[in-house]
Design a protein around this motif. Structure first.
Motif, PDB file in Angstrom:
ATOM      1  N   ASN A  14       0.826  -1.215   0.000  1.00 25.70           N
ATOM      2  CA  ASN A  14       0.000   0.000   0.000  1.00 25.70           C
ATOM      3  C   ASN A  14       0.860   1.266   0.000  1.00 25.70           C
ATOM      4  N   HIS A  15       2.115   1.108  -0.374  1.00 26.93           N
ATOM      5  CA  HIS A  15       3.030   2.242  -0.309  1.00 26.93           C
ATOM      6  C   HIS A  15       2.635   3.365  -1.260  1.00 26.93           C
ATOM      7  N   HIS A  16       1.948   3.029  -2.368  1.00 27.05           N
ATOM      8  CA  HIS A  16       1.553   4.074  -3.320  1.00 27.05           C
ATOM      9  C   HIS A  16       0.666   5.127  -2.655  1.00 27.05           C
ATOM     10  N   GLN A  17      -0.045   4.739  -1.594  1.00 23.21           N
ATOM     11  CA  GLN A  17      -0.887   5.701  -0.887  1.00 23.21           C
ATOM     12  C   GLN A  17      -0.067   6.647  -0.010  1.00 23.21           C
ATOM     13  N   GLU A  18       1.127   6.218   0.363  1.00 21.71           N
ATOM     14  CA  GLU A  18       1.964   7.010   1.257  1.00 21.71           C
ATOM     15  C   GLU A  18       2.955   7.899   0.510  1.00 21.71           C
ATOM     16  N   VAL A  19       3.079   7.690  -0.805  1.00 17.84           N
ATOM     17  CA  VAL A  19       4.012   8.504  -1.588  1.00 17.84           C
ATOM     18  C   VAL A  19       3.563   9.959  -1.516  1.00 17.84           C
ATOM     19  N   PRO A  20       4.449  10.886  -1.179  1.00 22.03           N
ATOM     20  CA  PRO A  20       4.031  12.292  -1.073  1.00 22.03           C
ATOM     21  C   PRO A  20       3.641  12.863  -2.426  1.00 22.03           C
ATOM     22  N   TYR A  21       2.592  13.680  -2.399  1.00 17.02           N
ATOM     23  CA  TYR A  21       2.206  14.379  -3.623  1.00 17.02           C
ATOM     24  C   TYR A  21       3.105  15.600  -3.770  1.00 17.02           C
ATOM     25  N   LYS A  22       3.867  15.628  -4.873  1.00 12.76           N
ATOM     26  CA  LYS A  22       4.743  16.765  -5.141  1.00 12.76           C
ATOM     27  C   LYS A  22       4.218  17.557  -6.330  1.00 12.76           C
ATOM     28  N   VAL A  23       4.401  18.867  -6.262  1.00  9.63           N
ATOM     29  CA  VAL A  23       3.948  19.711  -7.357  1.00  9.63           C
ATOM     30  C   VAL A  23       4.932  19.587  -8.523  1.00  9.63           C
ATOM     31  N   LEU A  24       4.455  19.877  -9.710  1.00  8.03           N
ATOM     32  CA  LEU A  24       5.298  19.877 -10.902  1.00  8.03           C
ATOM     33  C   LEU A  24       5.707  21.304 -11.213  1.00  8.03           C
ATOM     34  N   ASP A 444       5.660  16.829   6.621  1.00  8.78           N
ATOM     35  CA  ASP A 444       5.649  15.576   7.373  1.00  8.78           C
ATOM     36  C   ASP A 444       4.549  15.520   8.420  1.00  8.78           C
ATOM     37  N   ASN A 445       4.009  16.679   8.803  1.00 10.60           N
ATOM     38  CA  ASN A 445       2.925  16.721   9.788  1.00 10.60           C
ATOM     39  C   ASN A 445       1.551  16.829   9.141  1.00 10.60           C
ATOM     40  N   ASN A 446       1.520  16.628   7.806  1.00 10.39           N
ATOM     41  CA  ASN A 446       0.277  16.684   7.029  1.00 10.39           C
ATOM     42  C   ASN A 446      -0.319  18.082   6.967  1.00 10.39           C
ATOM     43  N   ASN A 447       0.471  19.097   7.230  1.00  8.06           N
ATOM     44  CA  ASN A 447       0.041  20.472   7.016  1.00  8.06           C
ATOM     45  C   ASN A 447       0.450  20.919   5.626  1.00  8.06           C
ATOM     46  N   LEU A 448      -0.211  21.931   5.110  1.00  7.45           N
ATOM     47  CA  LEU A 448       0.137  22.436   3.789  1.00  7.45           C
ATOM     48  C   LEU A 448       1.555  23.002   3.796  1.00  7.45           C
ATOM     49  N   ASN A 449       2.293  22.654   2.791  1.00  4.35           N
ATOM     50  CA  ASN A 449       3.643  23.189   2.625  1.00  4.35           C
ATOM     51  C   ASN A 449       3.534  24.497   1.849  1.00  4.35           C
ATOM     52  N   GLU A 450       3.584  25.583   2.542  1.00  3.88           N
ATOM     53  CA  GLU A 450       3.308  26.884   1.925  1.00  3.88           C
ATOM     54  C   GLU A 450       4.395  27.339   0.974  1.00  3.88           C
ATOM     55  N   THR A 451       5.548  26.656   1.000  1.00  3.72           N
ATOM     56  CA  THR A 451       6.622  27.052   0.080  1.00  3.72           C
ATOM     57  C   THR A 451       6.295  26.715  -1.367  1.00  3.72           C
ATOM     58  N   VAL A 452       5.304  25.845  -1.609  1.00  7.48           N
ATOM     59  CA  VAL A 452       4.956  25.511  -2.996  1.00  7.48           C
ATOM     60  C   VAL A 452       4.174  26.636  -3.657  1.00  7.48           C
ATOM     61  N   GLY A 453       3.635  27.549  -2.878  1.00  4.26           N
ATOM     62  CA  GLY A 453       2.874  28.658  -3.429  1.00  4.26           C
ATOM     63  C   GLY A 453       1.381  28.406  -3.391  1.00  4.26           C
ATOM     64  N   VAL A 454       0.642  29.461  -3.138  1.00  4.75           N
ATOM     65  CA  VAL A 454      -0.819  29.346  -3.022  1.00  4.75           C
ATOM     66  C   VAL A 454      -1.449  28.885  -4.322  1.00  4.75           C
ATOM     67  N   ASP A 455      -0.903  29.334  -5.458  1.00  2.00           N
ATOM     68  CA  ASP A 455      -1.485  28.955  -6.750  1.00  2.00           C
ATOM     69  C   ASP A 455      -1.474  27.438  -6.949  1.00  2.00           C
ATOM     70  N   ILE A 535     -24.531  24.448   1.593  1.00  4.04           N
ATOM     71  CA  ILE A 535     -23.108  24.738   1.747  1.00  4.04           C
ATOM     72  C   ILE A 535     -22.436  23.563   2.463  1.00  4.04           C
ATOM     73  N   GLU A 536     -21.332  23.064   1.901  1.00  6.72           N
ATOM     74  CA  GLU A 536     -20.527  22.045   2.562  1.00  6.72           C
ATOM     75  C   GLU A 536     -19.203  22.680   2.959  1.00  6.72           C
ATOM     76  N   PHE A 537     -18.943  22.704   4.253  1.00  4.89           N
ATOM     77  CA  PHE A 537     -17.684  23.257   4.749  1.00  4.89           C
ATOM     78  C   PHE A 537     -16.632  22.161   4.798  1.00  4.89           C
ATOM     79  N   LYS A 538     -15.420  22.501   4.347  1.00  7.95           N
ATOM     80  CA  LYS A 538     -14.285  21.582   4.429  1.00  7.95           C
ATOM     81  C   LYS A 538     -13.119  22.293   5.120  1.00  7.95           C
ATOM     82  N   LYS A 539     -12.576  21.607   6.092  1.00  5.44           N
ATOM     83  CA  LYS A 539     -11.534  22.205   6.916  1.00  5.44           C
ATOM     84  C   LYS A 539     -10.159  22.047   6.273  1.00  5.44           C
ATOM     85  N   ILE A 540      -9.406  23.138   6.254  1.00  7.81           N
ATOM     86  CA  ILE A 540      -8.016  23.125   5.770  1.00  7.81           C
ATOM     87  C   ILE A 540      -7.105  22.762   6.956  1.00  7.81           C
ATOM     88  N   PRO A 541      -6.159  21.818   6.826  1.00  6.64           N
ATOM     89  CA  PRO A 541      -5.900  20.983   5.649  1.00  6.64           C
ATOM     90  C   PRO A 541      -6.562  19.620   5.735  1.00  6.64           C
TER      91      PRO A 541
END
Length: 547
Positions: A14-24, A444-455, A535-541
């Motif tokens: 099940n490692h494919h689920q743990e692979v980090p999503y990286k931006v291109l 690593d703490n499952n928080n948004l990595n803000e260095t990738v940029g908001v866009d 309205i459906e509210f979704k919590k960040i992150p």
């Protein structure tokens, strides 16, 4: 169904689920007009980076949308003289195995390592493949059987299509006790509804021509020994030939009735003069005699032994692919020769021949397919896509992934030369965007990595919610867009927490829709109000989809 087990499987299943999503990260675009820093409106991508992580980064936009996958992974021969380490001992792989499998990785055989490397990649490839798509994999006998077990497990045994033998070396590998001349091309479909294409027939297979075009001929007698007069008596009857009026090919008119012109009786007898039967009944024969169906007109023709046969004109322009490919254009030397013409042979060995990939594309794509190669090597797959598009006017798109440093100097460089023309070969035209793997979207703490940029974050949220490729406006406005009557908002501030309340609702929510999905850090609106306003509210992150 039998399954394959190896050391480390429990760690990577099940490692494919743990692979980090990286931006291109977009590096540049390239077209016939040259290189540009801005992105080009093209569906063609070349990505430099670990293919496991790159495949994960493709999921938001391409999950279930790739029509054909071709890969040429390491054969695990134990040979370290290749451009990449073919015994799966590359530093990146060893580091990855140590992290994922743990201390147990020190005891892995090269086969265990190879299986650990391939399994999560195949899982992600399965996710990317469309429901009617196909995957083709080149391998030799080092791992072909292990691959078959893995594909049975991931794609389903019922979706196995073929294990094709490809003659890759006519002389054979003479350093072995038995000179090996072939490799394998294994094919699986995503589902049972997938229909593989047939191949265009060669010119020589249609030696005749009339006013309707080229055709070959087939004997009307049913050659299957399971059928004959004994169980198909309605298909056993005489047909009469008029030998007095042959055409330029010696084909003579036929009739179901005997008269002064139609004097030669022909029965469906095999070479031993035993009774078989015709493939058609009297009604269909009569229709073709009267040319109500010109595509299947039939006639009599003398055989070499002096007897007569009845034949029909066969005009089908395609034929089923066979499981053994021995054509000269399939041998490995052809790939090296072509790369030499491109001026790249000295820096890359053993590229796949382009005709092999072209045949894969003919079998597994239509003119608008998306083609993925996650072990891109020298870029043969992109070359084949561009050539085939030029040949048939298609609009196939390619996605190449290459982890080695030569992704720019060989893989992309080859595609540039094909697009612009090389040696005495005419340009194919086309374009592509070149990307590298960037930072992970989540830390690593499952928080948004803000260095990738908001866009990049906004784009990811839109893709995960809608599976739509619409461009997202690059501004601070929380509004992302409307999809299927649902409006999406991402209320986010890099420097402070955001709250969905009556004030923010009045400030930001301007677009009317039947339903609203709104992301923010917190929500102060009552549940009854949210339900009333759809309205459906979704919590960040927390509520951002993880691939």
């Amino acid at each position: 169904m039998p399954t394959l087990h190896w050391i480390g499987k429990d760690k990577i299943i099940n490692h494919h689920q743990e692979v980090p999503y990286k931006v291109l990260n977009h590096e540049y675009g390239f077209s016939e007009n040259g290189k540009t820093e801005t992105s080009i409106a093209t569906g063609n991508l070349i990505i430099n980076g670990d293919n496991l992580e790159a495949l994960k980064s493709l999921l938001p936009k391409y999950e279930g949308k790739v029509n054909c996958i071709y890969i040429d992974p390491p054969y695990n021969t134990g040979n370290e003289s290749w451009v990449y380490n073919d015994n799966v001992n590359a530093p990146q792989i060893k580091k990855w195995l140590g992290k994922v499998v743990g201390k147990e990785s020190e005891d892995l055989t090269r086969h265990d390592k190879w299986l650990c490397m391939m399994y999560p990649r195949l899982k992600l490839l399965h996710k990317l493949l469309s429901k009617n798509g196909f995957i083709f994999i080149s391998l030799d006998d080092n791992e072909i059987h292990s691959m078959k077990f893995m594909l049975n497990e991931i794609f389903g045994e019922k979706n196995f299509q073929a294990e094709i033998i490809v003659q890759s070396n006519k002389r054979g590998q003479t350093y072995k006790q038995i000179a090996k001349t072939h490799e394998y091309l294994i094919c699986f479909s995503k589902s049972e509804i997938s229909n593989i294409n047939e191949l265009p027939t060669e010119v020589g297979e249609y030696p005749y021509e009339d006013e309707l075009g080229k055709y070959s001929i087939r004997e009307l007698r049913n050659r299957n020994p399971k059928f004959g007069r004994f169980n198909r008596p309605n298909l056993f009857f005489p047909i009469y030939v008029n030998p007095k009026n042959p055409d330029k090919n010696g084909f003579c008119p036929i009739s179901l009735k005997k008269d002064d012109d139609f004097t030669i009786e022909v029965l469906p007898l095999n070479s031993q003069k035993e009774e078989s039967c015709w493939r058609w009944g009297t009604k269909k024969v009569e229709e073709n005699i009267t040319h109500e169906n010109d595509m299947d007109s039939i006639f009599g023709k003398p055989k070499q032994d002096g007897s007569w046969g009845v034949y029909d004109k066969y005009r089908k322009g395609t034929v089923k692919a066979k499981t053994i490919w021995t054509e000269t254009e399939m041998i490995s030397e052809q790939g090296t020769s072509l790369l030499r013409n491109l001026g790249l042979a000295e820096v890359f060995q053993f590229p796949k021949p382009i005709e092999l990939i072209k045949r894969v594309l003919l079998l597994g794509t239509d003119e608008n397919s998306i083609v993925l190669d996650s072990f891109a090597g020298s870029g043969t797959t992109a070359h084949a896509v561009l050539n085939l598009n030029k040949q048939d006017g298609g609009n196939r798109k390619f996605i190449l992934i290459e982890m080695e440093d030569y992704a720019e100097t060989i893989t992309a460089e080859r595609v540039k030369r094909v697009i612009g023309g090389y040696a005495d070969v005419e340009a194919t035209g086309g374009s592509f965007n070149f990307y590298t793997l960037g930072e992970p979207l989540f830390d690593d703490n499952n928080n948004l990595n803000e260095t990738v940029g908001v866009d990049k974050i906004r784009e990811y949220v839109w893709f995960t919610e809608t599976r739509s490729t619409k461009a997202i406006a690059k501004n601070a406005n929380p509004y992302l867009g409307v999809h299927n009557d649902t409006a999406y908002y991402f209320i986010y501030n890099q420097d402070s927490l955001t709250t969905l309340d009556y004030e923010s609702l009045a400030s930001y929510i301007q677009q009317k829709a039947e339903r609203y999905i709104i992301y923010a850090d917190n929500c102060l609106l009552p549940e009854t109000f949210l339900r009333e306003k759809n309205i459906e509210f979704k919590k960040i992150p927390r509520d951002i989809t993880r691939f």
